[in-house]
Design a protein around this motif. Sequence first.
Motif, PDB file in Angstrom:
ATOM      1  N   ASN A   1       0.974  -1.137   0.179  1.00 36.53           N
ATOM      2  CA  ASN A   1      -0.097   0.070   0.009  1.00 36.53           C
ATOM      3  C   ASN A   1       0.792   1.200   0.015  1.00 36.53           C
ATOM      4  O   ASN A   1       0.425   2.084  -0.434  1.00 36.53           O
ATOM      5  N   ALA A   2       1.850   1.320   0.774  1.00 35.31           N
ATOM      6  CA  ALA A   2       2.852   2.600   1.026  1.00 35.31           C
ATOM      7  C   ALA A   2       3.970   2.366   0.028  1.00 35.31           C
ATOM      8  O   ALA A   2       4.744   3.416  -0.187  1.00 35.31           O
ATOM      9  N   GLU A   3       4.227   1.472  -0.923  1.00 38.05           N
ATOM     10  CA  GLU A   3       5.368   1.218  -1.709  1.00 38.05           C
ATOM     11  C   GLU A   3       6.508   1.218  -0.923  1.00 38.05           C
ATOM     12  O   GLU A   3       7.411   2.251  -1.327  1.00 38.05           O
ATOM     13  N   ILE A   4       6.732   0.648  -0.100  1.00 37.06           N
ATOM     14  CA  ILE A   4       7.955   0.639   0.701  1.00 37.06           C
ATOM     15  C   ILE A   4       9.129   0.157  -0.274  1.00 37.06           C
ATOM     16  O   ILE A   4       9.206  -0.754  -0.852  1.00 37.06           O
TER      17      ILE A   4
ATOM     18  N   ASN B   1       6.369 -11.072  -2.460  1.00 38.92           N
ATOM     19  CA  ASN B   1       4.982 -10.493  -2.845  1.00 38.92           C
ATOM     20  C   ASN B   1       5.014  -8.941  -2.987  1.00 38.92           C
ATOM     21  O   ASN B   1       3.971  -8.135  -3.115  1.00 38.92           O
ATOM     22  N   ILE B   2       6.254  -8.330  -2.722  1.00 37.86           N
ATOM     23  CA  ILE B   2       6.331  -6.871  -2.635  1.00 37.86           C
ATOM     24  C   ILE B   2       7.415  -6.384  -3.612  1.00 37.86           C
ATOM     25  O   ILE B   2       8.364  -6.217  -3.289  1.00 37.86           O
ATOM     26  N   PRO B   3       6.710  -5.978  -4.618  1.00 34.65           N
ATOM     27  CA  PRO B   3       7.603  -5.484  -5.899  1.00 34.65           C
ATOM     28  C   PRO B   3       8.663  -4.262  -5.539  1.00 34.65           C
ATOM     29  O   PRO B   3       9.382  -4.353  -5.948  1.00 34.65           O
ATOM     30  N   SER B   4       8.151  -3.432  -4.826  1.00 34.03           N
ATOM     31  CA  SER B   4       8.753  -2.170  -4.476  1.00 34.03           C
ATOM     32  C   SER B   4       9.964  -2.389  -3.667  1.00 34.03           C
ATOM     33  O   SER B   4      10.927  -1.385  -3.570  1.00 34.03           O
ATOM     34  N   LEU B   5       9.901  -3.549  -2.776  1.00 32.08           N
ATOM     35  CA  LEU B   5      10.892  -3.559  -1.689  1.00 32.08           C
ATOM     36  C   LEU B   5      12.094  -3.901  -2.375  1.00 32.08           C
ATOM     37  O   LEU B   5      12.495  -4.981  -2.844  1.00 32.08           O
ATOM     38  N   GLN B   6      13.328  -2.901  -2.185  1.00 28.00           N
ATOM     39  CA  GLN B   6      14.716  -3.176  -2.833  1.00 28.00           C
ATOM     40  C   GLN B   6      15.656  -3.936  -1.711  1.00 28.00           C
ATOM     41  O   GLN B   6      16.789  -4.501  -2.214  1.00 28.00           O
ATOM     42  N   GLY B   7      15.494  -3.642  -0.555  1.00 28.52           N
ATOM     43  CA  GLY B   7      16.401  -3.939   0.427  1.00 28.52           C
ATOM     44  C   GLY B   7      16.004  -4.004   1.978  1.00 28.52           C
ATOM     45  O   GLY B   7      15.008  -3.204   2.266  1.00 28.52           O
ATOM     46  N   ILE B   8      16.602  -5.109   2.711  1.00 26.40           N
ATOM     47  CA  ILE B   8      15.986  -4.883   4.295  1.00 26.40           C
ATOM     48  C   ILE B   8      17.591  -4.973   4.977  1.00 26.40           C
ATOM     49  O   ILE B   8      18.151  -5.584   4.708  1.00 26.40           O
ATOM     50  N   PHE B   9      17.434  -3.976   6.065  1.00 25.00           N
ATOM     51  CA  PHE B   9      18.661  -3.900   6.791  1.00 25.00           C
ATOM     52  C   PHE B   9      18.377  -4.038   8.256  1.00 25.00           C
ATOM     53  O   PHE B   9      17.293  -3.828   8.549  1.00 25.00           O
TER      54      PHE B   9
ATOM     55  N   TYR C   1      -6.285   9.863   4.886  1.00 25.71           N
ATOM     56  CA  TYR C   1      -5.798   8.277   4.780  1.00 25.71           C
ATOM     57  C   TYR C   1      -5.041   8.034   3.569  1.00 25.71           C
ATOM     58  O   TYR C   1      -5.536   8.452   2.361  1.00 25.71           O
ATOM     59  N   PHE C   2      -4.020   7.489   3.549  1.00 22.48           N
ATOM     60  CA  PHE C   2      -3.135   7.231   2.337  1.00 22.48           C
ATOM     61  C   PHE C   2      -3.606   6.302   1.345  1.00 22.48           C
ATOM     62  O   PHE C   2      -4.306   5.449   1.670  1.00 22.48           O
ATOM     63  N   GLN C   3      -4.091   6.939   0.225  1.00 22.86           N
ATOM     64  CA  GLN C   3      -4.465   6.269  -0.956  1.00 22.86           C
ATOM     65  C   GLN C   3      -6.253   5.843  -0.863  1.00 22.86           C
ATOM     66  O   GLN C   3      -6.576   4.924  -1.299  1.00 22.86           O
ATOM     67  N   ASN C   4      -6.790   6.487   0.110  1.00 22.56           N
ATOM     68  CA  ASN C   4      -8.240   6.245   0.399  1.00 22.56           C
ATOM     69  C   ASN C   4      -8.845   7.513   0.618  1.00 22.56           C
ATOM     70  O   ASN C   4      -9.332   7.988   1.675  1.00 22.56           O
ATOM     71  N   ASP C   5      -9.196   8.142  -0.726  1.00 23.83           N
ATOM     72  CA  ASP C   5     -10.019   9.568  -0.593  1.00 23.83           C
ATOM     73  C   ASP C   5     -11.384   9.347   0.141  1.00 23.83           C
ATOM     74  O   ASP C   5     -11.725  10.321   0.758  1.00 23.83           O
ATOM     75  N   GLU C   6     -12.103   8.389  -0.334  1.00 22.32           N
ATOM     76  CA  GLU C   6     -13.508   8.171   0.113  1.00 22.32           C
ATOM     77  C   GLU C   6     -13.533   8.027   1.517  1.00 22.32           C
ATOM     78  O   GLU C   6     -14.207   8.604   2.348  1.00 22.32           O
ATOM     79  N   MET C   7     -12.347   7.059   2.282  1.00 19.14           N
ATOM     80  CA  MET C   7     -12.528   7.012   3.702  1.00 19.14           C
ATOM     81  C   MET C   7     -12.144   8.415   4.193  1.00 19.14           C
ATOM     82  O   MET C   7     -12.718   8.759   5.601  1.00 19.14           O
ATOM     83  N   THR C   8     -11.251   9.046   3.721  1.00 20.90           N
ATOM     84  CA  THR C   8     -10.875  10.469   4.013  1.00 20.90           C
ATOM     85  C   THR C   8     -11.986  11.349   4.366  1.00 20.90           C
ATOM     86  O   THR C   8     -12.426  11.988   5.337  1.00 20.90           O
ATOM     87  N   ARG C   9     -12.815  11.387   3.386  1.00 26.01           N
ATOM     88  CA  ARG C   9     -13.970  12.240   3.044  1.00 26.01           C
ATOM     89  C   ARG C   9     -15.067  11.979   4.391  1.00 26.01           C
ATOM     90  O   ARG C   9     -15.481  12.642   5.016  1.00 26.01           O
TER      91      ARG C   9
END
Length: 592
Positions: free
Chosen positions: A104-107, A127-135, A415-423
Amino acid sequence: MTIKRLFDIPHYALEKYPKTDMFVTKYHGEWKKTSTQEFINEGNKISRGLLKLGIKPGDKIALITTNSRTEWAIMDFGLSQIGVVSVPVYPSISPEDYEFIFNNAEIQYCFVSDKELLNKVMKVKHNIPSLQGIFTFDKISGAANWSEIIDLGEDESTQIEVEDLSNAINTEDLATIIYTSGTTGRPKGVMLTNNNIVSNVLGSIPRIPKKKSLDYKETRALSFLPICHIFERMLFYLYQYNGFSLYFAESIEKMGENVKEVKPHYMTVVPRLVEKVYDKIYNTGSSAGGLKSKIFFWALNLITKKKSVSKPSGIQELIADKLVFSKWREGLGGEIITLVSGSAALSTRLNLMFQNAGIPILEGYGLTETSPVISVNSFEKMKVGTVGVPLDNLQVKIQEDGEITVKGPSVFKGYFQNDEMTREAFTEEGFFKTGDIGHIDSDGFLQITDRKKEMFKTSGGKYIAPQTIENLAKASKFIEQIMVVGDGEKMPCALVQPDFEFAKSWAMRNNLNIGSTPAEIANSPELKQRIEKEMDGINEHLGNWEKIKKIELTPEVWSIETGLLTPTLKLKRKAVKEKFIALYNKMYEHHE
């Protein structure tokens, strides 16, 4: 200097309150101090190292730690001053929730404290395409360590780039996304700006008392609540602003030991912890035997009768304080100025008891969406049983249905990427809807009565506020957890998780055999009868329609691990009902 962004706070602390022990963490049995200057130097290295990795403002990095520690603080500072959005995540949530949050956050990168958390993230990494590395913070064979980022940032020649990025950061820029665990459904990403949190820190400062005779260099706070929780995190910034040293406890289990070592002046607590501290005190006092127990109960009886907060007066109270309550204070290190309580309602009975034992508790109220404090008691303005007067920079409005709504600089962006819930979260006038029911009394104090979403109606059309009843019931030694049920049913009933340890000692004292496992204990007719007697006492304080008609004892502990409590120890009502549906059906005589 003017504080407008989160990373301004450490610079302000260096200018006004430089110290050798800004943050202190225990590693392998030894407390390691980090000075204000070292903290800023290490944070700068993190910023420079991340820029070399190709990280840019607006990118998202997740921080997950089993226990709060200095590395988390350094990362937080290093991220914030280059405009990277931190996404702190609870260590106790499921791998599936990690997967949802990261996607959701594209970590892009994730920093974890230890091997257990590394394994948890590794389970879902594919399952997380955006995740490039873990430290990792701990040194773990085969894993990238956070020190690699520090090494990347050793070259100070790129510091000008860090400063240019810092200067370009606006107060309204997004600082962090905090995913609220929620008692139902998927986590929601709460977007908080620099101004949201900074305005809450500045608005809360006048409520936290300082001792004039205490030098800032000697002032200590102890942190053991998860730093990913906005309550602990806002105070983490407030302590820095005030020049207090922040010691990170090893764990909640070792809190007793750490308190004695650190002797803190400030601690943040949640009501469940206050209850556990009291239970330990009570069990120690009652099992001492002979004259010691008699003195303990005499002293307890003395302060239980007090209906308001006051210092010991009269010979009896002074003797009780010397013989009994001074030991309570010693148990918390002996130097506590105040505890700050939030996250859930604190029982008025316990609050009064601790205050009159010389352990002040400032109870407050807020949500992640409000960064978090909406109101909090102070030494100048305190009323036990309320959550204090709203902060001066906030506007609180009680809607017609009793819902508490709030407007002001610390109310979140959405709310991140949730305009309806924000409204849906705001009224037409732009007030945030807290979902809590309450009122402001004639003296301006806010009192919470229940969660709007948790109130339910019986088939007879009567509204039940479960939290009010549950808070009364949890004052009983026999009841560890309780959930009042009855939505759409003819009467309210309750699922009860007994305090299994207390039940065993009670059975031993009364020569009863109730078994030893949670399942055997929950099945004991004698224990059920005794808890029903407790409920009879509670029912005396309730209206006829609210009285609990039946109870059933659950055969296991309700915990975060079993999925029945949120990371902040709130009930997951839907999960509890589903888990014990057979007991629920038994109370209502539903036939499956």
